[in-house]
Design a protein around this motif. Sequence first.
Motif, PDB file in Angstrom:
ATOM      1  N   UNK A   1       0.869  -1.180   0.000  1.00 52.13           N
ATOM      2  CA  UNK A   1       0.000   0.000   0.000  1.00 52.13           C
ATOM      3  C   UNK A   1       0.904   1.227   0.000  1.00 52.13           C
ATOM      4  N   UNK A   2       0.789   2.047  -1.046  1.00 54.24           N
ATOM      5  CA  UNK A   2       1.589   3.261  -1.154  1.00 54.24           C
ATOM      6  C   UNK A   2       0.688   4.460  -0.875  1.00 54.24           C
ATOM      7  N   UNK A   3       0.966   5.133   0.255  1.00 51.38           N
ATOM      8  CA  UNK A   3       0.140   6.266   0.663  1.00 51.38           C
ATOM      9  C   UNK A   3       0.589   7.577   0.019  1.00 51.38           C
ATOM     10  N   UNK A   4       1.663   7.553  -0.739  1.00 52.28           N
ATOM     11  CA  UNK A   4       2.246   8.794  -1.262  1.00 52.28           C
ATOM     12  C   UNK A   4       2.035   8.997  -2.753  1.00 52.28           C
ATOM     13  N   UNK A   5       1.371   8.058  -3.420  1.00 52.86           N
ATOM     14  CA  UNK A   5       1.219   8.170  -4.867  1.00 52.86           C
ATOM     15  C   UNK A   5       0.292   9.322  -5.231  1.00 52.86           C
ATOM     16  N   UNK A   6      -0.888   9.358  -4.606  1.00 54.75           N
ATOM     17  CA  UNK A   6      -1.869  10.390  -4.916  1.00 54.75           C
ATOM     18  C   UNK A   6      -1.665  11.614  -4.030  1.00 54.75           C
ATOM     19  N   UNK A   7      -1.988  12.762  -4.566  1.00 55.11           N
ATOM     20  CA  UNK A   7      -1.770  14.020  -3.837  1.00 55.11           C
ATOM     21  C   UNK A   7      -2.847  14.279  -2.795  1.00 55.11           C
ATOM     22  N   UNK A   8      -4.007  13.607  -2.914  1.00 53.81           N
ATOM     23  CA  UNK A   8      -5.084  13.796  -1.945  1.00 53.81           C
ATOM     24  C   UNK A   8      -5.482  12.467  -1.321  1.00 53.81           C
ATOM     25  N   UNK A   9      -6.040  12.532  -0.107  1.00 57.98           N
ATOM     26  CA  UNK A   9      -6.521  11.342   0.585  1.00 57.98           C
ATOM     27  C   UNK A   9      -7.837  11.656   1.281  1.00 57.98           C
ATOM     28  N   UNK A  10      -8.625  10.618   1.521  1.00 57.56           N
ATOM     29  CA  UNK A  10      -9.892  10.790   2.221  1.00 57.56           C
ATOM     30  C   UNK A  10      -9.721  10.388   3.681  1.00 57.56           C
ATOM     31  N   UNK A  11     -10.263  11.206   4.569  1.00 59.56           N
ATOM     32  CA  UNK A  11     -10.237  10.918   6.000  1.00 59.56           C
ATOM     33  C   UNK A  11     -11.649  10.516   6.412  1.00 59.56           C
ATOM     34  N   UNK A  12     -11.791   9.344   7.017  1.00 57.43           N
ATOM     35  CA  UNK A  12     -13.099   8.827   7.419  1.00 57.43           C
ATOM     36  C   UNK A  12     -13.259   8.882   8.932  1.00 57.43           C
ATOM     37  N   UNK A  13     -14.446   9.276   9.376  1.00 56.84           N
ATOM     38  CA  UNK A  13     -14.767   9.327  10.804  1.00 56.84           C
ATOM     39  C   UNK A  13     -16.111   8.653  11.041  1.00 56.84           C
ATOM     40  N   UNK A  14     -16.275   8.117  12.231  1.00 54.24           N
ATOM     41  CA  UNK A  14     -17.576   7.638  12.702  1.00 54.24           C
ATOM     42  C   UNK A  14     -17.784   8.181  14.110  1.00 54.24           C
ATOM     43  N   UNK A  15     -18.921   8.848  14.314  1.00 59.68           N
ATOM     44  CA  UNK A  15     -19.235   9.427  15.620  1.00 59.68           C
ATOM     45  C   UNK A  15     -20.536   8.822  16.132  1.00 59.68           C
ATOM     46  N   UNK A  16     -20.511   8.357  17.382  1.00 59.76           N
ATOM     47  CA  UNK A  16     -21.705   7.819  18.015  1.00 59.76           C
ATOM     48  C   UNK A  16     -22.402   8.889  18.839  1.00 59.76           C
ATOM     49  N   UNK A  17     -23.701   9.017  18.648  1.00 59.10           N
ATOM     50  CA  UNK A  17     -24.499  10.038  19.336  1.00 59.10           C
ATOM     51  C   UNK A  17     -25.712   9.367  19.955  1.00 59.10           C
ATOM     52  N   UNK A  18     -26.157   9.879  21.091  1.00 56.53           N
ATOM     53  CA  UNK A  18     -27.313   9.302  21.774  1.00 56.53           C
ATOM     54  C   UNK A  18     -28.575   9.372  20.934  1.00 56.53           C
ATOM     55  N   UNK A  19     -29.499   8.426  21.169  1.00 57.35           N
ATOM     56  CA  UNK A  19     -30.734   8.360  20.392  1.00 57.35           C
ATOM     57  C   UNK A  19     -31.635   9.572  20.620  1.00 57.35           C
TER      58      UNK A  19
END
Length: 263
Positions: A159-177
Amino acid sequence: MDWMNVVIEYGRIILFALITLIVGLVVIKFIVRIVGKQLERSKLDESLKPFLQSLVSAILKILLLITVVGILKVPMASFVAIIGAAGLAIGLAFQGSLANFAGGILLLTLRPFRVGDYIEGAGYNGTVKAIQILYTELITPDNKVIFIPNGNLSNAGIVNYSVNSTRRVDFKFGVGYEADTKHVIQTLESVVHSHQAILQDPEPFIRLSAHGDSAVEYTVRVWVNAEDYWDVHFDILEQVKTRFDQENISIPYPQMDVHVTNE
């Protein structure tokens, strides 16, 4: 005495061979150092420079060995026969090294990564420092140096993390019902759009993504320049927690209700 003359003669030959070997090793070290400096000044790809330097060193040492054998007056036919006989045993004993050498050629030919790229492969990750003749050097984020055999690296997924100039950052947040969905999404949008390092094209993605056992999950996906990945990752985590506290949006944790019944 004839045998004394023979001993003296062969002693001189052996001494001359030893001197040639020692001087040759010193000269090879000097030549390799000069070659290394010239390669550093050249415009060659950084990935090729350490490999070529180590290859030059290996070739010169092989030539030195042949020269020393010639000085010792070992018949070349016999020498070739010995090398041929020993070749199979050496090949079996050093098949891992031969595989690593072939792996190095493969890595330099296909170029899945270059010196300076941040990669993940063979169970390790780090920044590529050098591609040597038998192994590749990685430097981890905490400044450890890892030597990975080229054979293992070329046969593993990389896995090469440096090939592309942009990357996606993913988050998951848990919130009360009990939290209002629109309020939560608006709060997340406010945090995301206020961060200057987050790109607006592609547009950030913020949606409710799952109903968990103890929380509603929201997925946030944003695009950033590759060098800003970790800054954005930690900034958003900190800022979301701060804004959730300000907006009285609870972040629940797994819990269990126990009911005791007396019979």
